[in-house]
Design an enzyme around this catalytic site. Structure first.
Site, mmCIF file in Angstrom:
data_model
loop_
_atom_site.group_PDB
_atom_site.id
_atom_site.type_symbol
_atom_site.label_atom_id
_atom_site.label_comp_id
_atom_site.label_asym_id
_atom_site.label_seq_id
_atom_site.Cartn_x
_atom_site.Cartn_y
_atom_site.Cartn_z
ATOM 1 N N TYR A 132 -6.153 -13.397 -5.204
ATOM 2 C CA TYR A 132 -4.951 -12.734 -5.697
ATOM 3 C C TYR A 132 -4.914 -12.755 -7.235
ATOM 4 O O TYR A 132 -4.649 -11.742 -7.878
ATOM 5 C CB TYR A 132 -3.743 -13.455 -5.112
ATOM 6 C CG TYR A 132 -2.396 -12.875 -5.442
ATOM 7 C CD1 TYR A 132 -1.930 -11.726 -4.807
ATOM 8 C CD2 TYR A 132 -1.558 -13.510 -6.355
ATOM 9 C CE1 TYR A 132 -0.669 -11.216 -5.079
ATOM 10 C CE2 TYR A 132 -0.299 -13.011 -6.632
ATOM 11 C CZ TYR A 132 0.144 -11.867 -5.994
ATOM 12 O OH TYR A 132 1.391 -11.371 -6.276
ATOM 13 N N LYS A 154 -4.958 -9.553 -9.779
ATOM 14 C CA LYS A 154 -3.790 -9.308 -10.615
ATOM 15 C C LYS A 154 -4.136 -9.275 -12.108
ATOM 16 O O LYS A 154 -3.595 -8.446 -12.857
ATOM 17 C CB LYS A 154 -2.717 -10.368 -10.349
ATOM 18 C CG LYS A 154 -2.039 -10.222 -9.001
ATOM 19 C CD LYS A 154 -1.438 -8.835 -8.798
ATOM 20 C CE LYS A 154 -0.495 -8.756 -7.611
ATOM 21 N NZ LYS A 154 0.037 -7.394 -7.398
#
Length: 233
Positions: free
Chosen positions: A164, A168
């Site tokens: 993640y 991001k």
């Protein structure tokens, strides 16, 4: 409500719930015609529901215009088809909010490569797919507003979220380059790193903080377990 989007067409990915739903509803309240994109999958990307259609029904019940779309951001052709449908119906696409996301949290030692790849595909490649699908349309009309959704995990790191966080922070880099390339055609590209109490954070936040960070709240909430009053997301 000084900012209006009358005559504009907006696409919001991952708009079946949480922040995406709030973006879609607010854009519609401000006059935009909205494509509500969502697979209706669970937080790990599995399953399917009619979440997008329910948001469309909310918008239409309030007097707005919207259409649902169940295309996956990981499939570029489906993103091209989504943009084509919106352009055919409403004459163009002016706003894109890349909000779709999933979580498959594990420590890096226990994370399967497939889980790393899938999360990067949804967040980073998915945002690139949706943006690429609308890019020529925005260049042709000499107008575009694109928003990427980053995260504090990408900026600062967080245990169990290597996939993640990588995706991001990658979005922040993508934004920087697209902002430069889009400037001559009046395409503005920005990144935000929001925090909200949604299904993505339901088992991460303490209960009081989860309620205080609800994206549906209309004024800054005060959370006794937080250090200060939080601004609305």
């Amino acid at each position: 409500m000084s900012i209006r989007f009358d005559g504009r067409v907006a696409i919001v990915t991952g708009a079946g719930g949480g922040l995406g739903r709030e973006y879609a509803l607010e854009l519609a309240r401000r006059g935009a015609k909205v494509v509500v994109n969502d697979l209706g999958a669970s937080r790990d990307g599995t399953g399917h529901s009619d979440a997008a259609l329910k948001v469309v029904e909310e918008i239409e019940a309030a007097g707005g215009e919207a259409m649902s779309n169940g295309g996956s951001v990981t499939d570029y052709d489906q993103m091209v088809e989504m943009v084509a449908r919106a352009s055919e119906k409403w004459g163009g696409v002016h706003i894109l909010i890349n909000n779709a996301g999933v979580l498959r949290d594990k420590s890096f030692a226990k994370m399967e490569p497939a889980d790393f790849k899938f999360v990067v595909d949804v967040h980073l490649n998915g945002s690139a797919n949706a943006t690429k699908a609308v890019w020529d349309t925005m260049r042709g009309q000499n107008y575009g507003r694109i928003l990427m959704t980053a995260s504090s995990t990408g900026l600062f790191g967080n245990f169990g979220q290597a996939n993640y966080g990588a995706a991001k922070l990658g979005l922040a880099g993508l934004t920087k380059t697209l902002a430069i390339e889009g400037a001559k055609n009046n395409i503005k590209v920005n990144t935000i790193a929001p925090t909200a109490g949604t299904r993505m954070t339901q088992d991460i936040f303490p209960e009081e903080a989860f309620k205080a960070f609800s994206p549906t709240r209309s004024r800054p909430p005060r959370c006794s377990s937080c250090r200060r009053t939080r601004l609305p997301t």
